[in-house]
Write an enzyme that holds these catalytic residues in place. Sequence first.
Site, PDB file in Angstrom:
ATOM      1  N   ALA A  96       0.856  -1.184   0.000  1.00  0.00           N
ATOM      2  CA  ALA A  96       0.000   0.000   0.000  1.00  0.00           C
ATOM      3  C   ALA A  96       0.898   1.242   0.000  1.00  0.00           C
ATOM      4  O   ALA A  96       2.001   1.217   0.563  1.00  0.00           O
ATOM      5  CB  ALA A  96      -0.908  -0.013   1.221  1.00  0.00           C
ATOM      6  N   ASP A 120     -11.465   1.706  -6.065  1.00  0.00           N
ATOM      7  CA  ASP A 120     -11.558   3.101  -5.634  1.00  0.00           C
ATOM      8  C   ASP A 120     -10.401   3.462  -4.704  1.00  0.00           C
ATOM      9  O   ASP A 120      -9.897   4.583  -4.744  1.00  0.00           O
ATOM     10  CB  ASP A 120     -12.886   3.337  -4.908  1.00  0.00           C
ATOM     11  CG  ASP A 120     -14.070   3.203  -5.854  1.00  0.00           C
ATOM     12  OD1 ASP A 120     -13.892   3.450  -7.061  1.00  0.00           O
ATOM     13  OD2 ASP A 120     -15.169   2.847  -5.385  1.00  0.00           O
TER      14      ASP A 120
END
Length: 467
Positions: A96, A120
Amino acid sequence: MTKLHAFTVYYVKKARNHRWRCSDVTFWCVDEHLCNQWIQALKELLEMQKSRPKQLLVYINPYGGKRQGKRIYEQKVAPLFSLASISTDVVITEHANHAKDNLFEVNIYKYDGVVCVGGDGMFSEVMHGLIGRIQKDSGIDQNNPKASLVQCNIRIGIIPAGSTDCICYSTVGISDPVTSALHIIVGDCQPLDVSSVHHNNMFLKYSVSLLGYGFYGDILKDSEKKRWMGPMRYDYSGFKTFLSHHYYEGTIAYQPAKHTLGSPRDKDSCRTGCYICKKSEQQLAEQHKDCGLKHEEGEEEWKVIKGKFLAINAVNMSCACPRSPKGLSPAAHLADGSADLILVRKCSRFDFLRYLVRHTNQDDQFDFPFVDVYRVKSFQFTSKLSEDNESNVMDIGKKRFGQFCRDHPACCCNIVNSTWNCDGETLDSSAIEVRVHCQLMKLFARGIEENCKDEAAYSQNSAEQLL
Ligand SMILES: CCCCCCCCCCCCC/C=C/[C@@H](O)[C@H](COP(=O)(O)O)NC(C)=O
Ligand SMILES: Nc1ncnc2c1ncn2[C@@H]1O[C@H](COP(=O)(O)OP(=O)(O)O)[C@@H](O)[C@H]1O
Ligand SMILES: [Ca+2]
């Protein structure tokens, strides 16, 4: 018998439900010179299409959605890019924030766009990298909630490979990797409003789709623990959160969006070439022209609402997705410089279910006594917990709410705050200050096109575009 000369033209063919496909047609003739003249003329025409990207930076989240991002890109998207002579630098993310951090290091200015393959959350990461980088390079301090942010002209393309894919669906009309790839290739451009979220003069996040407290915040928080379930986790956590039926007490202060022509209860929704968004674009251009004489935004009126809420949702766009094809606010605009603030007050489980079900059918989800909706250009939220400690919601910038929750005795923490769901990622503070920045960024998209009445005739006629 005679030697034939040929060339093949690849073009976009529009199919049903906003789906695009790549088709091809081959032209033959006996005259070599004539054939070459045609090829030359077509190449020159393509050269003149200045909005088409030539070089793209691609980020792939291999773990988004059903973990198909890499396969989707390699099998469906990359072949189309190479057919259109687009060169790419591809980064497969390893953790991430990889894409976000990377965007601060690479020379972004040599690219015509950035493509993100994921959901998203992944889009959010790429957007933060790009907007953050532009502000850094322009010497703008993102921590200042009043700063005029610099528009980002490097377009982002979304290849949907996530769980909800609401941003792709709301800007293209379908979540389909090939359709999105073709919108990138033909060089579409859709400006997009971006909200900035601050707490205590500290920048937290940007949001383009949903900022949700209560129901959607709780779903997200619960579902993060269930990532292994894939997109199903939202059904599981949605059901669980629905049954828990938590409400949260707090105060909202908002500034109505007086500059836009529309209202959240309009029957018409934002479509390709939307005149309401065009109007906002003109206003923005005028503001840029006489920026010296800019009127003080902070001076405008604030409205204050206190209450007990099951959900507080601020949406910058309709948030249409396969789960809810008309979205959380069907008449919200992609680029009008406003957000729709939806307040769902405490009501029975049955009424809340009726409200949710209306997201999936044609009935008006705002037509309930416990639901209010406002078109706003900024808002602030403080939960009751923080308020008990500090009094004036208008001054949240000066105070230190973060402290309160950590220091609070454990006993009260059950009745505590919800969390904010910011485009699919959780925020750490419940007290936030939000401001909509009109058309801060651009996508490779064109908004949702008006449905054509005669789809059969449509596909035969003007709907085809050269690749
Ligand atoms: C009978 C019950 C009917 C329930 C219908 C409820 C309507 C659902 C509307 C969903 C709107 C979602 C807005 C988008 C949020 C995404 O940013 C976020 C993250 O998406 P991602 O996992 O990154 O693709 N997804 C969720 C569920 O929070
Ligand atoms: N290689 C990676 N490993 C783990 N997490 C990642 C990786 N790449 C991106 N992420 C993070 O995964 C999160 C969810 O990704 P997303 O593509 O939105 O999938 P989903 O729609 O399933 O949530 C994003 O917030 C992103 O920051
Ligand atoms: Ca908007």
